[in-house]
Structure formats: structure tokens, C-alpha cells
Write a protein that holds these residues in place. Structure first.
Motif, PDB file in Angstrom:
ATOM      1  N   ILE A  86      -2.164 102.929  99.706  1.00  0.00           N
ATOM      2  CA  ILE A  86      -2.658 103.496  98.207  1.00  0.00           C
ATOM      3  C   ILE A  86      -2.407 105.016  98.088  1.00  0.00           C
ATOM      4  O   ILE A  86      -1.871 105.336  96.909  1.00  0.00           O
ATOM      5  CB  ILE A  86      -4.381 103.633  98.316  1.00  0.00           C
ATOM      6  N   GLU A  87      -2.472 105.791  98.970  1.00  0.00           N
ATOM      7  CA  GLU A  87      -1.929 107.252  98.722  1.00  0.00           C
ATOM      8  C   GLU A  87      -0.535 107.088  98.316  1.00  0.00           C
ATOM      9  O   GLU A  87       0.195 107.975  97.572  1.00  0.00           O
ATOM     10  CB  GLU A  87      -2.182 107.973 100.005  1.00  0.00           C
ATOM     11  N   GLU A  88       0.587 106.214  99.179  1.00  0.00           N
ATOM     12  CA  GLU A  88       1.836 106.459  98.802  1.00  0.00           C
ATOM     13  C   GLU A  88       2.068 105.835  97.529  1.00  0.00           C
ATOM     14  O   GLU A  88       2.902 106.393  96.870  1.00  0.00           O
ATOM     15  CB  GLU A  88       2.423 105.252  99.825  1.00  0.00           C
ATOM     16  N   ARG A  89       1.424 104.795  97.096  1.00  0.00           N
ATOM     17  CA  ARG A  89       1.644 104.183  95.628  1.00  0.00           C
ATOM     18  C   ARG A  89       1.127 105.050  94.650  1.00  0.00           C
ATOM     19  O   ARG A  89       1.809 105.019  93.482  1.00  0.00           O
ATOM     20  CB  ARG A  89       1.181 102.727  95.626  1.00  0.00           C
ATOM     21  N   VAL A  90      -0.120 105.651  94.867  1.00  0.00           N
ATOM     22  CA  VAL A  90      -0.651 106.426  93.867  1.00  0.00           C
ATOM     23  C   VAL A  90       0.409 107.621  93.545  1.00  0.00           C
ATOM     24  O   VAL A  90       0.580 108.071  92.407  1.00  0.00           O
ATOM     25  CB  VAL A  90      -2.035 107.122  94.070  1.00  0.00           C
ATOM     26  N   THR A  91       0.563 108.445  94.738  1.00  0.00           N
ATOM     27  CA  THR A  91       1.727 109.530  94.551  1.00  0.00           C
ATOM     28  C   THR A  91       2.843 109.337  94.044  1.00  0.00           C
ATOM     29  O   THR A  91       3.487 110.250  93.302  1.00  0.00           O
ATOM     30  CB  THR A  91       1.805 110.194  96.155  1.00  0.00           C
ATOM     31  N   SER A  92       3.355 108.123  94.035  1.00  0.00           N
ATOM     32  CA  SER A  92       4.618 107.711  93.601  1.00  0.00           C
ATOM     33  C   SER A  92       4.739 107.391  92.370  1.00  0.00           C
ATOM     34  O   SER A  92       5.693 107.208  91.736  1.00  0.00           O
ATOM     35  CB  SER A  92       5.554 106.798  94.515  1.00  0.00           C
ATOM     36  N   GLY A  93       3.438 107.091  91.792  1.00  0.00           N
ATOM     37  CA  GLY A  93       3.318 106.794  90.409  1.00  0.00           C
ATOM     38  C   GLY A  93       3.213 105.247  90.097  1.00  0.00           C
ATOM     39  O   GLY A  93       3.351 104.802  89.007  1.00  0.00           O
ATOM     40  N   HIS A  94       3.372 104.368  91.189  1.00  0.00           N
ATOM     41  CA  HIS A  94       3.484 103.041  91.044  1.00  0.00           C
ATOM     42  C   HIS A  94       2.103 102.419  90.901  1.00  0.00           C
ATOM     43  O   HIS A  94       2.104 101.170  90.589  1.00  0.00           O
ATOM     44  CB  HIS A  94       4.397 102.445  92.244  1.00  0.00           C
ATOM     45  N   LEU A  95       1.079 103.289  91.129  1.00  0.00           N
ATOM     46  CA  LEU A  95      -0.245 102.725  91.025  1.00  0.00           C
ATOM     47  C   LEU A  95      -1.262 103.593  90.515  1.00  0.00           C
ATOM     48  O   LEU A  95      -1.406 104.699  90.807  1.00  0.00           O
ATOM     49  CB  LEU A  95      -0.788 102.270  92.425  1.00  0.00           C
ATOM     50  N   GLY A  96      -1.670 103.439  89.424  1.00  0.00           N
ATOM     51  CA  GLY A  96      -2.574 104.264  88.704  1.00  0.00           C
ATOM     52  C   GLY A  96      -4.161 103.967  89.254  1.00  0.00           C
ATOM     53  O   GLY A  96      -4.506 102.815  89.497  1.00  0.00           O
TER      54      GLY A  96
END
Length: 232
Positions: A86-96
Motif C-alpha cells: 500500500i505504501e509503495e503504490r500510494v506513494t508512486s501514484g498508482h493507488l489513490g
């Protein structure tokens, strides 16, 4: 449809400083929120999947999701691998990331969560029909709202509000200082850090909220906003 809206409605016990657990309250609006986000997801071209426990949010679901909506409370049992993803995908913008109502009152043993969601719950001293002030009229979640907007809600106080949280809605209260004036308590905010986009609203405690067209558009605007930086 392109991508997935994943809705997590986990109700977990609280852990006290002594290590004992107490039961968290169950919000009757959890099902109504799920149905609302299912419809909103479809309107935004997303599949919908709901899980009642954080442990059911598999790596496959979290990897497919473009929007993660949390209506969680208590010591939400996210695993270390779920947190990392979750942290990785949210930080990269792939997960809102979108938090609804009690989401700030959850995952206390996950330090990064408070930074992602924007604040931590610090009590709910007021429940009532109060005038909510639109602080930012340019955001898709607030552009349609009257100002002030009267809404019945269980209003929260917060601590550790992120310095870059952009306040969208607030409730004004008079101060007890000699200078007078008002204090605006944040009700909804968003955070944008490069490609990262997260959104939170305290609104949604009561089932009646999900029969309110203005509130539903508030949620839809939030989903549309977090998707803007998300690669299709």
C-alpha cells in the motif's frame, strides 16, 4: 472497466496501553457506504470489490486496485506485506487512498498510515446538524456544495494533522480567547505529494448520508480526484 476500487470496512478491537483489547463500535452505515462506492466505482469505469477484513485484501487485489477506500476502525490488522504494498503504490501514484469517517481511528500500530491519511482521531465531542463551510471551492469533491452546507454528522477532533493537508471543508466554532474570533475544525482534506494523492472526509457516520445526493457527489469527486494522477 480499467482497474479496481477496493472497499475495506474492517471493524477491529482497540488495544490499550496495558495490552488489553476492547471492542470497537460497528457503524450501521458500512453497508450503505459499500453500495455507494460500488455505484461510484462503476460510474468512474472501475470494477468494485469489498472486503470486511483487512486480511482479505490480498496482494492480488491490492496490486490491481487503483482506488483503496477505507471505512475502518480499531487496530486494523494489516500485515507487513500489505503495508509495504500500500505504501509503495500510494506513494508512486498508482493507488489513490480515500478514508471515510472512522478511518482516522484505525491502524494505530502502523506509523506510516497516519501520514498517508493525514491525521489521527482525537475524540468526537459533537454530533448534530451543523453548518459546514466550504474552504476550497475548486476541488471536485466540494465544487457543487452550497456554502454553508448543513449536514448531520458525528464530528471529530484530530491530532497530528499533516502540514501539507489541504483543508476542503470545516466547521467553525467561536473561541474563548479575549481576542474572540473563530476556529475552523477540519472536516475534509486532501494531500498531494508529487504523484501521491490521498483524501479524507469525516462525513458518513449516519445511513442517511448515503441518501444525500450532495454527499454522494462529495465522494464521487474524491474518487475522480485521486484517479487523476493514477496510470490507467
Amino acid at each position: 472497466m480499467s482497474g479496481l476500487l477496493l472497499y475495506v470496512s474492517d471493524v477491529s478491537p482497540y488495544r490499550s496501553s496495558s495490552g488489553d483489547y476492547t471492542v470497537a463500535g460497528v457503524h450501521q452505515s458500512l453497508g450503505s457506504a459499500g453500495r455507494a462506492f460500488e455505484e461510484i466505482g462503476h460510474l468512474c469505469g472501475l470494477e468494485f470489490f469489498e472486503v470486511p477484513r483487512a486480511s482479505d485484501a490480498t496482494e492480488e487485489l491490492l496490486s490491481r486496485a487503483r482506488v483503496l477506500v477505507l471505512f475502518t476502525i480499531g487496530e486494523t490488522p494489516w500485515s507487513s506485506e500489505q503495508r509495504r504494498l500500500i505504501e509503495e503504490r500510494v506513494t508512486s501514484g498508482h493507488l489513490g487512498l480515500i478514508g471515510v469517517h472512522a478511518a482516522t481511528d484505525s491502524a494505530y500500530d502502523w506509523p506510516a498510515f497516519g501520514d498517508l491519511i493525514g491525521a489521527r482521531f482525537d475524540g468526537h465531542p459533537v454530533t448534530g446538524d451543523l453548518p459546514i463551510h466550504v474552504v476550497d471551492r475548486d476541488h471536485p469533491s466540494t465544487a457543487h456544495l452550497p456554502n454553508p452546507w448543513r449536514f448531520k454528522e458525528e464530528f471529530y477532533l484530530f491530532r497530528e494533522l499533516s502540514h501539507d493537508a489541504k483543508i476542503l471543508l470545516g466547521v467553525e466554532f467561536g473561541t474563548s480567547s479575549k481576542e474572540g474570533g473563530v476556529v475552523t475544525l477540519p472536516i475534509s482534506w486532501c494531500i498531494e505529494r508529487g504523484p501521491l494523492r490521498t483524501f479524507y472526509t469525516v462525513l458518513g457516520h449516519f445511513i442517511a448520508a448515503y441518501e444525500d445526493a450532495a454527499y454522494l457527489q462529495h465522494l464521487r469527486g474524491a474518487v475522480e480526484w485521486v484517479l487523476q494522477n493514477s496510470p490507467a
